[in-house]
Design a protein around this motif. Structure first.
Motif, PDB file in Angstrom:
ATOM      1  N   THR A 487      49.502  37.321  42.687  1.00  0.00           N
ATOM      2  CA  THR A 487      48.158  37.777  42.301  1.00  0.00           C
ATOM      3  C   THR A 487      48.067  39.285  42.118  1.00  0.00           C
ATOM      4  OG1 THR A 487      47.470  37.893  44.637  1.00  0.00           O
ATOM      5  CG2 THR A 487      47.019  35.837  43.442  1.00  0.00           C
ATOM      6  N   SER A 488      48.948  40.047  42.768  1.00  0.00           N
ATOM      7  CA  SER A 488      48.872  41.499  42.674  1.00  0.00           C
ATOM      8  C   SER A 488      49.248  41.976  41.277  1.00  0.00           C
ATOM      9  CB  SER A 488      49.799  42.139  43.714  1.00  0.00           C
ATOM     10  OG  SER A 488      49.842  43.534  43.546  1.00  0.00           O
ATOM     11  N   HIS A 489      48.554  42.999  40.790  1.00  0.00           N
ATOM     12  CA  HIS A 489      48.811  43.550  39.471  1.00  0.00           C
ATOM     13  C   HIS A 489      49.678  44.801  39.526  1.00  0.00           C
ATOM     14  CE1 HIS A 489      45.790  40.978  37.425  1.00  0.00           C
ATOM     15  NE2 HIS A 489      45.184  41.032  38.602  1.00  0.00           N
ATOM     16  N   SER A 490      50.102  45.200  40.719  1.00  0.00           N
ATOM     17  CA  SER A 490      50.800  46.474  40.870  1.00  0.00           C
ATOM     18  C   SER A 490      52.313  46.338  40.968  1.00  0.00           C
ATOM     19  CB  SER A 490      50.276  47.198  42.119  1.00  0.00           C
ATOM     20  OG  SER A 490      50.502  46.402  43.277  1.00  0.00           O
ATOM     21  N   THR A 491      52.829  45.118  41.106  1.00  0.00           N
ATOM     22  CA  THR A 491      54.265  44.950  41.289  1.00  0.00           C
ATOM     23  C   THR A 491      54.978  44.809  39.949  1.00  0.00           C
ATOM     24  OG1 THR A 491      54.113  42.534  41.439  1.00  0.00           O
ATOM     25  CG2 THR A 491      53.830  43.786  43.471  1.00  0.00           C
ATOM     26  N   SER A 492      56.243  45.197  39.928  1.00  0.00           N
ATOM     27  CA  SER A 492      57.042  45.053  38.711  1.00  0.00           C
ATOM     28  C   SER A 492      57.223  43.581  38.355  1.00  0.00           C
ATOM     29  CB  SER A 492      58.408  45.712  38.913  1.00  0.00           C
ATOM     30  OG  SER A 492      59.086  45.145  40.038  1.00  0.00           O
ATOM     31  N   PHE A 493      57.266  42.716  39.376  1.00  0.00           N
ATOM     32  CA  PHE A 493      57.380  41.285  39.117  1.00  0.00           C
ATOM     33  C   PHE A 493      56.159  40.776  38.360  1.00  0.00           C
ATOM     34  CE2 PHE A 493      55.922  37.094  40.540  1.00  0.00           C
ATOM     35  CZ  PHE A 493      56.975  36.290  40.106  1.00  0.00           C
ATOM     36  N   HIS A 494      54.977  41.142  38.805  1.00  0.00           N
ATOM     37  CA  HIS A 494      53.762  40.628  38.183  1.00  0.00           C
ATOM     38  C   HIS A 494      53.597  41.162  36.763  1.00  0.00           C
ATOM     39  CE1 HIS A 494      49.488  39.620  37.671  1.00  0.00           C
ATOM     40  NE2 HIS A 494      49.694  38.721  38.618  1.00  0.00           N
TER      41      HIS A 494
END
Length: 536
Positions: A487-494
């Motif tokens: 759900t996070s928008h800050s990770t490189s994965f997301h």
């Protein structure tokens, strides 16, 4: 706009059941449905045996002249109580003068286990009591031989919790052959723990106060005293997390009419963990009052937790293999028949739903095996409640098998992450897959390591709470981490993954702009009317 949303929600509900019914034709769901049906039948037909065995039967003989019928953790500075009822039916127990009841604590128990003969074993007993049968007709019109024994368990001089073991012996059987004449004996043992702290020593306290303060007796063993509080925390924490994931999914469906399967799996894991704690709380509350608990709720708790474990395992494995990543970010090998076993497995795990729906590849077989094995082991472990050298749910054969499975799956996850990292074109994801390997290793290997350490370095009365506390913390932390990850928008994965929101045209904001039209059309969906669940 609001009419479109209403129609979308209606179509989603309307087509959901039809789609699910169609899905039951797949091999995966047929296998899971059959397994679930057999497990429910197993639960319903199992005998009522709870956390510490409180009823059953036994037959003594020359080989087994002693039998352990119960074990119980008694709090420090407490006086417990043991009530035992024995029945041999219409057959009288000959030489009942040799039939004895003995109580041992964990201080004497190792000596009892090492002793070679019955006579030497009973020398270490903390308490001993004769068993005398009388002829009664109140419970059986034809009458039966019955013996009732009531003994106190004195732990008032000890500051720490002690395990107490209830043993019945007939040492004469070791030198008198009477096999075949010994009747089967049914027993019911009732063990009570004092949680009042009435006998706790305090400076300047008048000893007469001890007699004035009433004991507070409970059927709950001292090593399970904190279980209710732990499960309350897990119930609300995982429940709130599941509700949060539900709102996230609804928001995605409203905005883009699409949500990724990873979101649903994390939501399901959270609700399963919360449901497991709820069922266990109900069981423990009943156990406190009647000493038996509620077998069905306890079994449901075990199976909900097993399903939660299997879902977390699958999500970790799939993400480590490159699930949710477009093919231009993680390049898929096309070596075909020249692929190694590991490469073939990782390739299948990159779309676990499709692999498990067909069962025609290694990843699909592994996924279904993980779920089915967890459920079977959860129920199998319940028959080991009479193993009185087991102090937690993993200190028996099914538990050890589960620990070896977690170790094996942890190694597969690390290997998959390494292979995915090597085939990843986005350098920003290298640190992510390294961190995922570390976190996944802690989750997969942590519980086997803790159980091994507890087996030799932790006192018996602390093993159950130690394992339970670590398991609850690790489980909650893993679900929170996975929820943040999807759900996070800050990770490189997301930023690179397909789990994020789509554009209005149905494409991904970052990756689809780099993909060809054929790659975009290769995306797999599960349609529910106008709403879609992304599986890739």
């Amino acid at each position: 706009m609001s009419d479109d949303i209403t129609n979308s929600q209606y179509n989603f509900v309307h087509h959901c059941f039809r789609r699910l019914i169609m899905m039951y034709g797949s091999k995966m769901l047929r296998s899971l449905l059959l397994t679930s049906s057999l497990l429910i039948l197993w639960i319903l037909t199992s005998s009522v045996v709870e956390a510490r065995k409180t009823s059953g039967n036994f037959v003594l003989n020359g080989v087994n002249s002693e039998v352990t019928i119960a074990s119980f953790a008694l709090s420090g500075y407490a006086r417990g109580q043991m009530e035992l009822s024995l029945s041999s039916g219409s057959v009288f127990y000959e030489n009942e003068r040799s039939l004895k009841l003995h109580l041992f604590t964990d201080t004497e128990w190792p000596k009892f286990k090492k002793a070679t003969t019955c006579d030497k074993k009973v020398q270490y007993a903390r308490n001993s009591h004769p068993i005398n049968f009388v002829w009664l007709k109140d419970k059986n019109p034809k009458g039966e031989w019955q013996a009732d024994v009531k003994i106190g368990m004195d732990n008032t001089q000890e500051s720490r919790t002690h395990y107490w073991y209830v043993v019945i012996t007939d040492c004469s059987l070791e030198y008198q052959y009477r096999d075949g004449t010994i009747p089967k004996i049914d027993f019911v043992v009732n063990l009570l723990n004092d949680v009042s702290g009435a006998y706790k020593k305090k400076p300047g306290r008048d000893p007469s106060v001890l007699l004035a303060k009433r004991e507070e007796l409970t059927h709950l063993s001292a090593d399970q005293a904190g279980s209710v509080a732990i499960h309350y925390v897990t119930l609300f924490l995982s429940g709130l997390l599941g509700i949060f994931m539900t709102f996230v999914i609804i928001g995605r469906l409203r905005q883009t009419k699409s949500a990724h399967l990873a979101l649903l799996l994390v939501m399901a894991a959270a609700f399963l963990d919360s449901s497991s704690s709820f069922c266990e709380i109900v069981h423990l509350k009943w156990y406190q009052s009647n000493g038996y608990g509620w077998y069905f709720m306890d079994a449901l708790s075990s199976h909900f937790e097993a399903m939660c474990d299997s879902l977390i395992s699958l999500v970790f494995l799939a993400i480590a293999a490159g699930w949710t990543m477009p093919s231009d970010v993680v390049q898929i090998s096309s070596m075909g028949a020249t692929q190694t076993w590991m490469q073939s497995l990782v390739a299948g795990l990159r779309n676990p739903a499709q692999a498990m729906s067909t069962l025609d590849n290694k990843a699909g077989i592994l996924g279904v095996t993980i779920i089915v094995t967890h459920l079977i082991l959860a129920q199998w472990g319940r028959i080991y409640n009479d193993d009185f050298d087991s102090y937690h749910d993993f200190e028996h054969l099914p538990g050890r098998i589960l620990m070896f499975i977690r170790i094996f799956l942890g190694l597969i996850m690390v290997a998959a992450a390494i292979q995915t990292k090597s085939s990843c074109t986005a350098s920003s994801l290298n640190n992510f897959y390294t961190a995922l390997s570390i976190v996944g290793t802690v989750w997969f290997q942590g519980l086997p390591l803790i159980t091994w350490i507890c087996s030799w370095a932790v006192p018996a009365y602390l093993r159950h709470p130690s394992i339970e506390n670590y398991g609850a913390i690790c489980q909650s932390a893993s679900i929170i981490l996975l929820a943040w990850l999807v759900t996070s928008h800050s990770t490189s994965f997301h930023k690179a993954s397909r789990v994020k929101e789509q554009n209005k045209d149905g494409g991904d904001a970052f990756t689809d702009s780099l993909s060809s039209t054929s790659q975009r059309n290769a995306t797999t969906f599960l349609s529910f009317g106008k709403s879609k669940i992304r599986l890739d």
